[in-house]
Motif scaffolding. Structure first.
Motif, PDB file in Angstrom:
ATOM      1  N   ASP B  71      24.440  33.070 -10.651  1.00  0.00           N
ATOM      2  CA  ASP B  71      22.830  33.294 -10.882  1.00  0.00           C
ATOM      3  C   ASP B  71      22.304  34.432 -10.131  1.00  0.00           C
ATOM      4  N   ARG B  73      19.219  35.736 -10.507  1.00  0.00           N
ATOM      5  CA  ARG B  73      17.671  35.642 -10.914  1.00  0.00           C
ATOM      6  C   ARG B  73      16.834  36.335 -10.010  1.00  0.00           C
ATOM      7  N   TYR B  76      17.554  40.184 -10.614  1.00  0.00           N
ATOM      8  CA  TYR B  76      16.917  40.567 -11.832  1.00  0.00           C
ATOM      9  C   TYR B  76      15.365  40.737 -11.804  1.00  0.00           C
ATOM     10  N   GLN B  77      14.773  39.491 -11.336  1.00  0.00           N
ATOM     11  CA  GLN B  77      13.424  39.362 -11.110  1.00  0.00           C
ATOM     12  C   GLN B  77      12.609  40.369 -10.169  1.00  0.00           C
ATOM     13  N   ALA B  82       5.660  40.812 -13.420  1.00  0.00           N
ATOM     14  CA  ALA B  82       5.254  39.364 -13.012  1.00  0.00           C
ATOM     15  C   ALA B  82       6.032  38.229 -13.397  1.00  0.00           C
ATOM     16  N   GLU B  84       6.784  33.735 -12.269  1.00  0.00           N
ATOM     17  CA  GLU B  84       5.997  32.829 -11.275  1.00  0.00           C
ATOM     18  C   GLU B  84       7.124  31.474 -11.769  1.00  0.00           C
ATOM     19  N   ASN B  85       7.403  30.671 -10.683  1.00  0.00           N
ATOM     20  CA  ASN B  85       8.191  29.672 -10.733  1.00  0.00           C
ATOM     21  C   ASN B  85       9.589  29.814 -11.366  1.00  0.00           C
ATOM     22  N   GLY B  86      10.028  31.155 -11.353  1.00  0.00           N
ATOM     23  CA  GLY B  86      11.357  31.402 -12.052  1.00  0.00           C
ATOM     24  C   GLY B  86      11.183  31.903 -13.266  1.00  0.00           C
ATOM     25  N   LEU B  87      10.026  31.874 -13.920  1.00  0.00           N
ATOM     26  CA  LEU B  87       9.677  32.547 -15.229  1.00  0.00           C
ATOM     27  C   LEU B  87       9.286  33.875 -15.092  1.00  0.00           C
ATOM     28  N   TYR B  88       9.476  34.720 -16.435  1.00  0.00           N
ATOM     29  CA  TYR B  88       9.089  35.957 -16.624  1.00  0.00           C
ATOM     30  C   TYR B  88       7.692  35.802 -17.193  1.00  0.00           C
ATOM     31  N   LEU B  89       6.597  36.573 -16.806  1.00  0.00           N
ATOM     32  CA  LEU B  89       5.339  36.345 -17.217  1.00  0.00           C
ATOM     33  C   LEU B  89       4.869  37.557 -18.104  1.00  0.00           C
ATOM     34  N   VAL B  90       4.412  37.046 -19.422  1.00  0.00           N
ATOM     35  CA  VAL B  90       4.055  38.124 -20.355  1.00  0.00           C
ATOM     36  C   VAL B  90       3.024  37.796 -20.838  1.00  0.00           C
ATOM     37  N   PRO B  91       2.298  38.905 -21.544  1.00  0.00           N
ATOM     38  CA  PRO B  91       0.975  38.780 -22.119  1.00  0.00           C
ATOM     39  C   PRO B  91       0.937  37.627 -23.078  1.00  0.00           C
ATOM     40  N   LYS B  92      -0.152  36.722 -23.144  1.00  0.00           N
ATOM     41  CA  LYS B  92      -0.132  35.614 -24.084  1.00  0.00           C
ATOM     42  C   LYS B  92       0.416  35.957 -25.407  1.00  0.00           C
TER      43      LYS B  92
END
Lengths: 476, 95
Positions: B71, B73, B76-77, B82, B84-92
């Motif tokens: 791992d 992560r 990489y992150q 952006a 949050e909680n280990g997720l990559y955030l992208v425009p909806k």
């Protein structure tokens, strides 16, 4: 009016590999987001895919199991589209030259056996997962699933009803688990079906089709197809026109909804992936895989039928390879008369116990041999059915073999006819009223007398024998 | 075969490449020269020659099915705009 339903099915089966199709990241389900997404899976610049041997082996196994052509040479291609859970901007798949071509699957419906032809099966990678819950108006992306090895299995439009579609999906589901290439877990998305549904007048050219997605259970598949067929026929009979589109099944409302129409659908611009060389599968490798394959369902089924089981009965032992192995092992060496009864013991009490304790057949606390000996004791009159259930329960709790339990608990059925006759005489003498009632034509009194005899023998008498002796004595 | 301005717009859309209206003609001319080159190659007689799917005449090497990645992560992150909680955030994106 008469409409013919035409359905083709595409299934994505997640292949049973520990690592991803093009990287060394783990495929284990349920890890924290992005902890199993390696540099290759998230498409960092400069990385290169290296193909997983096990994924190829799974595809070969499948091809052999459905009698398909294994292409000695197949090619990976890029399927180009943009979506945030697809970091490369393309999915690596196979297009013009898939690894598996043709083949067929036999399914069993109420109308009997039927063959569904397969078009192809190709290797590809899965995409990641988009989470649309609220992240301050943004979407969350988890790439753990990106790069998971999949086999996409495509049928010809040979399926003509919702029932056939489900029978096909079930047969395929059983097969991929049987040959150990997919765990078949539908809740976790390891086995996903899409159905291409259209209707037409008999002998007319194919109608406009809708692709239904999100069929993650057999029940939803049946309901979604039924709904979709009805929707299409209604539109056509009202003089309307259908558009080719992708529709999503919503189980809460039991309806399909349009996702996107083909007009603005993607043009995937497939081309051979220059990062991957052509895949060559040698004759020797195919032979080696062939040698490692278990006996296939069709052959197993044939053996069960050869033991005299009816198709429905035989099918009950075919839910998994282990289940059929257990049944065949129990039948081996059993007397022919005992086989229907043995079959019922396996699908009845034994399966109930296994389900209760979430055990597989291989973990059964009663072995196939123990069960065979128990049924033999019913057959030779030692045990009544009721006593046999007691012995079975004792065997399940580890008290040993049937004979030892019978001995220890004194469970032998009373079949010494002089002893039974003596008890019958005593019961008749003590129940003069019932005897009188019976002779006066009250059939019920006879059952009451049998009950009295069984009680007097503590349930050890053979009911059939008691019946005979009673009848003889009362008519005398 | 030559392309039209409509083709250029469609190809640009599929490839998510923004092209100014003023540039469209230049792009079209460039693409048409590529098509001409392809036309010349198509004219070569290739009867009896098996098509290649790769420029190198070798075959794919395979790796054993072994988990070899750990791992990474956090590393990489560190690069991502952006998370949050280990997720990559992208425009909806909802289709």
């Amino acid at each position: 009016m008469n409409w013919e339903i035409v359905i083709g099915i595409e299934t994505h089966a997640q292949l049973a590999a520990a690592s991803k199709i093009f990287s060394g990241a783990s495929t284990a389900y349920g890890a924290a987001p992005n902890t199993q997404a390696s540099a290759v899976d998230i498409a960092l610049p400069g990385v290169l895919p290296v193909l997983n041997k096990r994924a190829v082996e799974c595809a070969i196994k499948f091809g052999l199991a459905v009698g398909a052509t294994i292409n000695r040479r197949s090619v990976f291609a890029r399927k180009n589209y943009f979506y945030p859970d697809l970091p490369k901007g393309y999915q690596i798949s196979q297009y013009e030259l898939p690894i598996v071509k043709g083949g067929s699957l036999t399914i069993l419906t109420k109308q009997g056996e039927k063959t569904v032809r397969l078009t192809r099966a190709h290797l590809e990678e899965d995409a990641g997962k988009s989470l649309h819950e609220d992240f301050h108006g943004m979407s969350g992306i988890d790439l753990n699933r990106a790069g998971t090895p999949l086999l996409e299995i495509v049928t010809e439009p040979d399926v003509h009803s919702a029932e056939e579609a489900v029978a096909y999906a079930k047969a395929l589901h059983a097969l991929v688990r049987w040959i150990d290439i997919c765990d078949g877990n539908m809740q976790e998305g390891s086995f996903r079906c899409d159905a291409n549904v259209s209707v037409r007048k008999p002998n007319a050219p194919l109608g406009t089709r809708a692709e239904i997605k999100n069929l993650n259970s057999f029940r939803f598949m049946e309901q979604a197809i039924q709904y979709e067929v009805k929707r299409q026929i209604e539109i056509l009979e009202d003089g309307g026109k259908l558009v080719q589109e992708t529709r999503l099944y919503d189980p809460d409302r039991d309806e399909t909804r349009s996702m996107r129409s083909k007009e603005d659908a993607h043009d995937y611009r497939y081309f051979p992936d220059p990062d991957l060389l052509p895949l060559e599968v040698s004759e020797a490798w195919i032979e080696q895989v062939k040698g490692s394959m278990p006996e296939l369902p069709q052959a197993r089924y044939g053996k069960l039928i050869a033991y005299g089981l009816l198709p429905d009965q035989a099918n009950q032992h075919m839910s998994s390879r282990e289940s059929s192995t257990f049944a065949l092992s129990a039948f081996t060496g059993a007397s022919r008369n005992d086989i229907p009864s043995l079959s019922n013991w396996i699908t009845g009490p034994l399966s109930a116990k296994l389900n209760e304790e979430s055990l597989e057949f291989a973990q059964s606390r009663v072995t196939s041999e123990q069960l065979r000996r128990l049924v033999a004791r019913i057959d030779d009159g030692t045990l009544s059915r009721k006593m046999a259930k007691e012995v079975f329960d004792a065997m399940w709790s580890g008290e040993g073999d049937a004979d030892a339990i019978i001995e220890k608990r004194g469970l032998k059925q009373l079949s010494d006819s002089t002893a039974v006759e003596k008890i019958v005489d005593e019961v008749l003498a003590a129940n003069a009223k019932q005897v009188e009632d019976y002779r006066a034509g009250k059939a019920k009194a006879f059952n009451a007398l049998i009950g009295q005899v069984m009680k007097a023998t503590k349930g050890k008498a053979n009911p059939q024998q008691v019946n005979e002796i009673l009848r003889r004595k009362l008519s005398g | 075969m030559s392309l039209s301005l409509d083709d250029v717009q469609r190809i640009a859309l599929l490839a998510r490449i923004a092209i100014d209206p003023g540039e469209e003609q230049t792009v079209l001319d460039g693409l048409n020269r590529v098509m001409e080159l392809i036309g010349e190659m198509q004219a070569v007689d290739t009867t009896g020659i098996e098509p290649m799917s790769h420029a190198l005449d070798v075959t794919q090497r395979l790796r054993e099915d072994v988990v070899s990645e750990v791992d990474q992560r956090a590393r990489y992150q560190a690069n991502a705009p952006a998370v949050e909680n280990g997720l990559y955030l992208v425009p909806k994106v909802i289709e």
